[in-house]
Design a protein around this motif. Sequence first.
Motif, PDB file in Angstrom:
ATOM      1  N   GLY A 189      44.331  31.491  21.044  1.00  0.00           N
ATOM      2  CA  GLY A 189      44.815  30.979  21.102  1.00  0.00           C
ATOM      3  C   GLY A 189      45.584  29.470  21.698  1.00  0.00           C
ATOM      4  N   LEU A 190      44.479  28.614  22.785  1.00  0.00           N
ATOM      5  CA  LEU A 190      45.304  27.414  22.867  1.00  0.00           C
ATOM      6  C   LEU A 190      46.492  27.336  23.955  1.00  0.00           C
ATOM      7  N   PRO A 191      47.164  28.620  24.982  1.00  0.00           N
ATOM      8  CA  PRO A 191      47.615  28.479  25.870  1.00  0.00           C
ATOM      9  C   PRO A 191      48.196  27.435  26.899  1.00  0.00           C
ATOM     10  N   GLN A 192      49.442  27.118  27.013  1.00  0.00           N
ATOM     11  CA  GLN A 192      49.763  26.451  27.597  1.00  0.00           C
ATOM     12  C   GLN A 192      49.189  25.923  29.368  1.00  0.00           C
ATOM     13  N   LEU A 193      48.523  25.162  29.365  1.00  0.00           N
ATOM     14  CA  LEU A 193      47.819  24.768  30.737  1.00  0.00           C
ATOM     15  C   LEU A 193      48.653  25.177  32.248  1.00  0.00           C
ATOM     16  N   THR A 194      49.070  26.495  32.636  1.00  0.00           N
ATOM     17  CA  THR A 194      49.721  26.458  33.462  1.00  0.00           C
ATOM     18  C   THR A 194      48.391  26.548  34.730  1.00  0.00           C
ATOM     19  N   PRO A 195      49.397  26.339  36.010  1.00  0.00           N
ATOM     20  CA  PRO A 195      47.873  27.048  37.573  1.00  0.00           C
ATOM     21  C   PRO A 195      47.094  28.471  37.541  1.00  0.00           C
ATOM     22  N   GLU A 196      47.586  29.340  36.911  1.00  0.00           N
ATOM     23  CA  GLU A 196      47.212  30.817  36.308  1.00  0.00           C
ATOM     24  C   GLU A 196      45.731  30.648  35.435  1.00  0.00           C
ATOM     25  N   ILE A 197      46.247  29.470  34.380  1.00  0.00           N
ATOM     26  CA  ILE A 197      45.433  29.774  33.224  1.00  0.00           C
ATOM     27  C   ILE A 197      44.226  28.351  33.465  1.00  0.00           C
ATOM     28  N   THR A 198      44.951  27.971  34.333  1.00  0.00           N
ATOM     29  CA  THR A 198      43.335  26.316  34.487  1.00  0.00           C
ATOM     30  C   THR A 198      42.660  26.922  35.533  1.00  0.00           C
ATOM     31  N   ASP A 199      43.419  28.126  36.603  1.00  0.00           N
ATOM     32  CA  ASP A 199      42.338  28.410  37.399  1.00  0.00           C
ATOM     33  C   ASP A 199      41.178  30.068  37.473  1.00  0.00           C
ATOM     34  N   ALA A 200      42.346  30.234  35.711  1.00  0.00           N
ATOM     35  CA  ALA A 200      40.875  31.290  35.172  1.00  0.00           C
ATOM     36  C   ALA A 200      40.741  30.848  34.372  1.00  0.00           C
ATOM     37  N   LEU A 201      40.606  29.487  33.669  1.00  0.00           N
ATOM     38  CA  LEU A 201      39.525  28.901  33.156  1.00  0.00           C
ATOM     39  C   LEU A 201      38.330  28.371  33.962  1.00  0.00           C
ATOM     40  N   PHE A 202      38.370  27.535  35.125  1.00  0.00           N
ATOM     41  CA  PHE A 202      37.505  26.917  36.024  1.00  0.00           C
ATOM     42  C   PHE A 202      36.904  28.867  36.363  1.00  0.00           C
ATOM     43  N   ASP A 203      37.469  29.679  37.046  1.00  0.00           N
ATOM     44  CA  ASP A 203      36.586  31.000  37.228  1.00  0.00           C
ATOM     45  C   ASP A 203      35.561  31.217  36.375  1.00  0.00           C
ATOM     46  N   ILE A 204      35.793  31.351  34.746  1.00  0.00           N
ATOM     47  CA  ILE A 204      35.416  31.225  33.941  1.00  0.00           C
ATOM     48  C   ILE A 204      34.564  30.494  34.252  1.00  0.00           C
ATOM     49  N   PHE A 205      34.634  29.378  33.895  1.00  0.00           N
ATOM     50  CA  PHE A 205      32.989  27.992  34.022  1.00  0.00           C
ATOM     51  C   PHE A 205      32.786  28.347  35.349  1.00  0.00           C
ATOM     52  N   ARG A 206      32.982  29.089  36.319  1.00  0.00           N
ATOM     53  CA  ARG A 206      32.097  28.886  37.602  1.00  0.00           C
ATOM     54  C   ARG A 206      31.283  30.503  37.270  1.00  0.00           C
ATOM     55  N   PHE A 207      31.899  31.390  36.306  1.00  0.00           N
ATOM     56  CA  PHE A 207      30.982  32.401  36.556  1.00  0.00           C
ATOM     57  C   PHE A 207      29.936  32.109  35.037  1.00  0.00           C
ATOM     58  N   TRP A 208      29.441  31.183  34.778  1.00  0.00           N
ATOM     59  CA  TRP A 208      29.304  31.000  33.489  1.00  0.00           C
ATOM     60  C   TRP A 208      28.395  30.091  33.658  1.00  0.00           C
ATOM     61  N   PHE A 209      28.219  28.646  35.262  1.00  0.00           N
ATOM     62  CA  PHE A 209      27.138  27.967  36.026  1.00  0.00           C
ATOM     63  C   PHE A 209      26.077  28.539  35.985  1.00  0.00           C
ATOM     64  N   PRO A 210      26.247  29.865  36.922  1.00  0.00           N
ATOM     65  CA  PRO A 210      24.528  30.038  37.507  1.00  0.00           C
ATOM     66  C   PRO A 210      23.480  30.744  36.026  1.00  0.00           C
ATOM     67  N   VAL A 211      24.312  31.353  35.436  1.00  0.00           N
ATOM     68  CA  VAL A 211      23.491  31.792  34.379  1.00  0.00           C
ATOM     69  C   VAL A 211      23.076  30.940  33.044  1.00  0.00           C
ATOM     70  N   PHE A 212      23.704  29.779  32.768  1.00  0.00           N
ATOM     71  CA  PHE A 212      23.169  28.522  32.117  1.00  0.00           C
ATOM     72  C   PHE A 212      22.297  27.612  32.953  1.00  0.00           C
ATOM     73  N   PHE A 213      22.669  28.172  34.624  1.00  0.00           N
ATOM     74  CA  PHE A 213      21.871  27.073  35.411  1.00  0.00           C
ATOM     75  C   PHE A 213      20.096  26.964  35.430  1.00  0.00           C
ATOM     76  N   SER A 214      20.164  28.511  35.589  1.00  0.00           N
ATOM     77  CA  SER A 214      18.992  29.588  35.449  1.00  0.00           C
ATOM     78  C   SER A 214      17.872  29.280  34.274  1.00  0.00           C
ATOM     79  N   PHE A 215      18.732  29.244  33.058  1.00  0.00           N
ATOM     80  CA  PHE A 215      18.297  29.636  31.991  1.00  0.00           C
ATOM     81  C   PHE A 215      17.865  27.446  31.333  1.00  0.00           C
ATOM     82  N   THR A 216      18.720  26.449  32.312  1.00  0.00           N
ATOM     83  CA  THR A 216      18.537  25.612  31.995  1.00  0.00           C
ATOM     84  C   THR A 216      17.250  24.946  32.904  1.00  0.00           C
ATOM     85  N   ILE A 217      17.169  25.326  33.638  1.00  0.00           N
ATOM     86  CA  ILE A 217      15.547  25.000  34.675  1.00  0.00           C
ATOM     87  C   ILE A 217      14.435  25.797  34.499  1.00  0.00           C
TER      88      ILE A 217
END
Length: 179
Positions: A40-68
């Motif tokens: 629902g596009l919540p307002q970007l607070t520091p907690e939400i920004t950290d959570a989004l960054f953690d989601i990105f950091r979680f998915w990066f190695p998964v997709f990196f394995s595939f894109t290699i």
Amino acid sequence: MSRFYILLWLKWAARLTVWSIFFAVLLSFAVTLFIYISRGLPQLTPEITDALFDIFRFWFPVFFSFTILLALFRGLKYIFNSCINGFELKLLTCDGSSIVEVIGYGDLVKVWRKWLMLLIWLVGLVMILALIYTNLFTFYSGLFEWFNIYWLYGFILLSGYFSFIILSSKCKKIKIVTC
């Protein structure tokens, strides 16, 4: 000749790195954006920004394995027909009589399978050597304490250099010519 292999390997490694990282970042960002929009596009607070960054950091190695894997297949096409230090690799037709000038992905399937198996064996050898080194000279007691996709990528890069040397001398569909 060794300069040719080093320059070929550097060109291949740079292309592999840029392509796989770019698409892993792109796919990870897309998943992160999808999750952010689906919440629902919540307002970007520091907690939400950290959570989004953690989601990105979680998915990066998964997709990196595939894109290699995708970059390994796509990158093999670009090592042929480019003059490097006075030499170039040429791909021969199935009967071995003529050179393929315009290389398509369909032309690479047999060579890629041989090269991938060679790469797997070389990466396995490097992993065994790394495990022996780890057990003898470090405080780690097992493989999975330190091993991740980034170490595997380093092993792939290291093995890629030796695979070009072995493949060009053992594969009958690849020929080194002067240019």
